[in-house]
Scaffold this motif. Sequence first.
Motif, mmCIF file in Angstrom:
data_model
loop_
_atom_site.group_PDB
_atom_site.id
_atom_site.type_symbol
_atom_site.label_atom_id
_atom_site.label_comp_id
_atom_site.label_asym_id
_atom_site.label_seq_id
_atom_site.Cartn_x
_atom_site.Cartn_y
_atom_site.Cartn_z
ATOM 1 N N SER A 18 23.636 85.032 0.359
ATOM 2 C CA SER A 18 24.130 84.366 -0.849
ATOM 3 C C SER A 18 22.981 84.152 -1.834
ATOM 4 O O SER A 18 21.812 84.187 -1.461
ATOM 5 C CB SER A 18 24.756 83.026 -0.493
ATOM 6 N N VAL A 19 23.315 83.894 -3.072
ATOM 7 C CA VAL A 19 22.315 83.663 -4.120
ATOM 8 C C VAL A 19 21.462 82.444 -3.777
ATOM 9 O O VAL A 19 20.241 82.469 -3.925
ATOM 10 C CB VAL A 19 23.006 83.488 -5.496
ATOM 11 N N THR A 20 22.095 81.393 -3.283
ATOM 12 C CA THR A 20 21.357 80.178 -2.922
ATOM 13 C C THR A 20 20.377 80.457 -1.792
ATOM 14 O O THR A 20 19.214 80.049 -1.859
ATOM 15 C CB THR A 20 22.329 79.048 -2.511
ATOM 16 N N ALA A 21 20.820 81.151 -0.736
ATOM 17 C CA ALA A 21 19.937 81.486 0.377
ATOM 18 C C ALA A 21 18.781 82.361 -0.100
ATOM 19 O O ALA A 21 17.629 82.165 0.309
ATOM 20 C CB ALA A 21 20.712 82.180 1.491
ATOM 21 N N ASN B 124 17.473 82.418 -3.097
ATOM 22 C CA ASN B 124 16.554 81.571 -3.867
ATOM 23 C C ASN B 124 15.707 80.688 -2.957
ATOM 24 O O ASN B 124 14.536 80.454 -3.227
ATOM 25 C CB ASN B 124 17.325 80.733 -4.887
ATOM 26 N N ARG B 125 16.299 80.193 -1.886
ATOM 27 C CA ARG B 125 15.529 79.419 -0.900
ATOM 28 C C ARG B 125 14.421 80.290 -0.307
ATOM 29 O O ARG B 125 13.274 79.879 -0.198
ATOM 30 C CB ARG B 125 16.441 78.933 0.231
ATOM 31 N N LYS C 205 14.818 70.939 -5.332
ATOM 32 C CA LYS C 205 16.010 71.791 -5.417
ATOM 33 C C LYS C 205 16.722 71.955 -4.082
ATOM 34 O O LYS C 205 17.955 71.943 -4.028
ATOM 35 C CB LYS C 205 15.622 73.187 -5.919
ATOM 36 N N TYR C 206 15.948 72.151 -2.999
ATOM 37 C CA TYR C 206 16.536 72.586 -1.730
ATOM 38 C C TYR C 206 16.305 71.631 -0.554
ATOM 39 O O TYR C 206 16.717 71.920 0.562
ATOM 40 C CB TYR C 206 16.011 73.976 -1.347
ATOM 41 N N ASN D 168 17.469 75.288 4.811
ATOM 42 C CA ASN D 168 16.235 76.082 4.707
ATOM 43 C C ASN D 168 15.908 76.759 6.029
ATOM 44 O O ASN D 168 15.419 77.888 6.047
ATOM 45 C CB ASN D 168 15.087 75.198 4.237
#
Length: 176
Positions: free
Chosen positions: A31-34, A36-37, A81-82, A90
């Motif tokens: 995913s985009v979030t993963a 970015n992490r 952010k994360y 994470n």
Amino acid sequence: ADPNVKNFSYTIADGQVYYRENSRMHPLEVSVTAENRIRGMIELRECVRRLIEYQTEGYPDEDIQAEQKKLNSLYDSFTAKYGLISSRGNKLAFSEDSSYCLLCSLEVLDEQGNLKRKADMFSKRTIKQRIVITSVDTASEALAVSIGEKACLDLGFMASLMGGRSDRIEQIKRDL
């Protein structure tokens, strides 16, 4: 695989995130979030590695402090952010990376898993430059260096530490 990328590590090449496993670079599909992490933790990892290199190679304090400042900034931005590096999201995103435990060591946590404080690496020198001993005065010092450097009693090495002459070996035997 790119030889500059450690095995079992994430990297960014041509804007794409890859995972190196043995001799293959696998493009990442998450995913985009993963993603970015992962990108954020790659940046943190590289900064930590640079900081370790600066300390082990004896860089000036100014360079180390500048890298510490950068690490603080990257960490604060990432965690805003994360969440903590050790958080579930994470961990799911980055635990496959061989340096994930190194990144987790940046956080000192309490018994409940909350951040107690940042690790010392953020604010002080934590690694001393390796000093190579090239000479000693006594046989007992030569023995200590031999065991520390070679993990054994090496009479030739010990003699070289005490002046390099082969006649020193007999003297070392007598002294010990």
